[in-house]
Design an enzyme around this catalytic site. Structure first.
Site, PDB file in Angstrom:
ATOM      1  N   ALA A  13       5.524  -4.057   4.063  1.00  0.00           N
ATOM      2  CA  ALA A  13       5.730  -5.423   4.558  1.00  0.00           C
ATOM      3  C   ALA A  13       5.094  -5.679   5.926  1.00  0.00           C
ATOM      4  O   ALA A  13       5.331  -6.710   6.538  1.00  0.00           O
ATOM      5  CB  ALA A  13       7.225  -5.736   4.610  1.00  0.00           C
ATOM      6  N   ASN A  62       7.575   6.143   3.872  1.00  0.00           N
ATOM      7  CA  ASN A  62       6.381   6.571   3.157  1.00  0.00           C
ATOM      8  C   ASN A  62       6.808   6.699   1.698  1.00  0.00           C
ATOM      9  O   ASN A  62       7.572   7.597   1.339  1.00  0.00           O
ATOM     10  CB  ASN A  62       5.903   7.921   3.704  1.00  0.00           C
ATOM     11  N   TYR A 154      -7.204   2.435  -9.485  1.00  0.00           N
ATOM     12  CA  TYR A 154      -6.343   1.304  -9.111  1.00  0.00           C
ATOM     13  C   TYR A 154      -5.918   0.513 -10.351  1.00  0.00           C
ATOM     14  O   TYR A 154      -4.742   0.156 -10.517  1.00  0.00           O
ATOM     15  CB  TYR A 154      -7.135   0.417  -8.141  1.00  0.00           C
ATOM     16  N   ALA A 155      -6.874   0.263 -11.246  1.00  0.00           N
ATOM     17  CA  ALA A 155      -6.576  -0.508 -12.460  1.00  0.00           C
ATOM     18  C   ALA A 155      -5.577   0.234 -13.345  1.00  0.00           C
ATOM     19  O   ALA A 155      -4.669  -0.376 -13.917  1.00  0.00           O
ATOM     20  CB  ALA A 155      -7.857  -0.794 -13.233  1.00  0.00           C
ATOM     21  N   LYS A 158      -2.152  -0.097 -11.760  1.00  0.00           N
ATOM     22  CA  LYS A 158      -1.620  -1.456 -11.839  1.00  0.00           C
ATOM     23  C   LYS A 158      -1.256  -1.840 -13.275  1.00  0.00           C
ATOM     24  O   LYS A 158      -0.281  -2.566 -13.494  1.00  0.00           O
ATOM     25  CB  LYS A 158      -2.623  -2.455 -11.243  1.00  0.00           C
ATOM     26  N   ILE A 187      -7.093 -12.289  -3.070  1.00  0.00           N
ATOM     27  CA  ILE A 187      -6.284 -12.866  -1.999  1.00  0.00           C
ATOM     28  C   ILE A 187      -6.859 -12.478  -0.641  1.00  0.00           C
ATOM     29  O   ILE A 187      -7.352 -11.366  -0.464  1.00  0.00           O
ATOM     30  CB  ILE A 187      -4.807 -12.383  -2.104  1.00  0.00           C
TER      31      ILE A 187
END
Lengths: 247, 78
Positions: A13, A62, A154-155, A158, A187
């Protein structure tokens, strides 16, 4: 203030999408615990929450350390209450073409973007089950659905998040707990600012809305799914991508 | 009936929403009392809380009736 009295845990965050989510949930009345990997990051989270008049604070976590996950959730339970809302947002990229990808680049992504979602959800779902109310919202990516050259790791992580969310949604639906994914497109955050300009231009050509998304636009989707009125939506992937991918 | 057995039965009635007279010592939570797998996980959670103990997953899987629950709790409390 539809989230009054709820405790929300948002990982990663410090900045970008995670920060926007923490602020948005806080504006809805939730007490927000945002996590960062460093003491400085946690202090920054405490600062921005306080400036916005939101209850809660930053904590160091972590997500790749299992003992740290238990310690942080226990601390939240002691200081506030068990999290009613869990937003698994923390994530990293280690892009490379498959033929050049090192084992460490693969492992780091799975260990950071996928495995902690299992561990944090497992740690938090007990109390949600008892409360007969809970929201787990996992931040995935349009890349997990469309694929992207240079992001096999990453794909895969995800896409794994989406499958995990659908399965857990089936397990705990009868207990008033919903589990959904939010899939951001392109983004405007630190994660995308490092991309070469030519690559950005090419990407934007695929986006009907013709601009980058704002972190707040992801946060709005998360806040909606966290709200009591979204109780009949579960196992869903909400795409927020300016039309780049239409489900 | 021991205190432990009475307390276990009470918890089963509450967690599974069944009538007390159905909860015999040998009644199977799943086959006789209509529990699903998530119900049994929650039942174990409730037992852990009531008897202030931690029931490891491999033990929890073996607790399928009131009798088995009482036997396990007796074994850890003695």
């Amino acid at each position: 203030m539809s989230l009054q009295g709820k405790v929300a845990l948002v990982t990663g965050a410090t900045r970008g999408i995670g920060r926007a989510i923490a602020l948005s949930l806080g504006e809805q009345g939730a007490t927000v615990i945002g996590t960062a990997t460093s003491e400085n990051g946690a202090a920054a989270i405490s600062d921005y929450l306080q400036s916005a008049g939101i209850q809660g604070r930053g904590m160091v976590l972590n997500v790749t350390q299992e003992s740290a996950i238990d310690a942080v959730v226990t601390a939240i339970e002691t200081e506030f209450a068990a999290p009613d809302i869990l937003v698994n947002n923390a994530g990293i990229t280690r892009d490379n073409l498959l033929m050049r990808m090192k084992d460490e680049e693969w492992d780091e992504i799975i260990n950071t973007n996928l495995t902690p979602i299992f561990k944090l959800s497992k740690r938090c779902v007990r109390a949600m089950t008892k409360a007969r109310w809970g929201r787990i919202i996992n931040i995935t990516s349009v890349v997990g659905v469309m694929g992207n050259a240079g992001q096999t790791n990453y794909a895969a992580a995800k896409a794994g998040v989406i499958g995990f969310s659908k399965s857990l949604a089936r397990e705990v639906g009868a207990r008033g707990i919903t589990v959904n994914s939010v899939a951001p497109g392109f983004i405007d955050t630190d994660m995308t600012s490092g991309l070469p300009e030519a690559h950005k231009t090419a990407l934007l050509e695929q986006v009907p809305v013709k601009r980058l998304g704002e972190a707040e636009e992801i946060a709005a989707a998360v806040s909606f799914l966290a709200s009591p009125l979204a109780g009949y939506i579960t196992g869903e992937t909400l795409h927020v991508n300016g039309g780049m991918y239409m489900n | 009936m021991s205190d432990i057995e009475a307390r276990v039965k009470e918890i089963v009635v509450e967690q599974l929403g069944v009538n007390a007279d159905e909860v015999t010592a040998d009644a199977s939570f799943i086959d006789d009392l209509g529990a699903d797998s998530l119900d049994t996980v929650e039942l174990v959670m409730a037992l852990e809380e009531a008897f202030e103990c931690e029931i490891p997953d491999e033990e929890a899987e073996k607790i399928t009736t009131v009798k088995e629950a009482v036997a396990y709790i007796n074994s850890v409390q003695s």
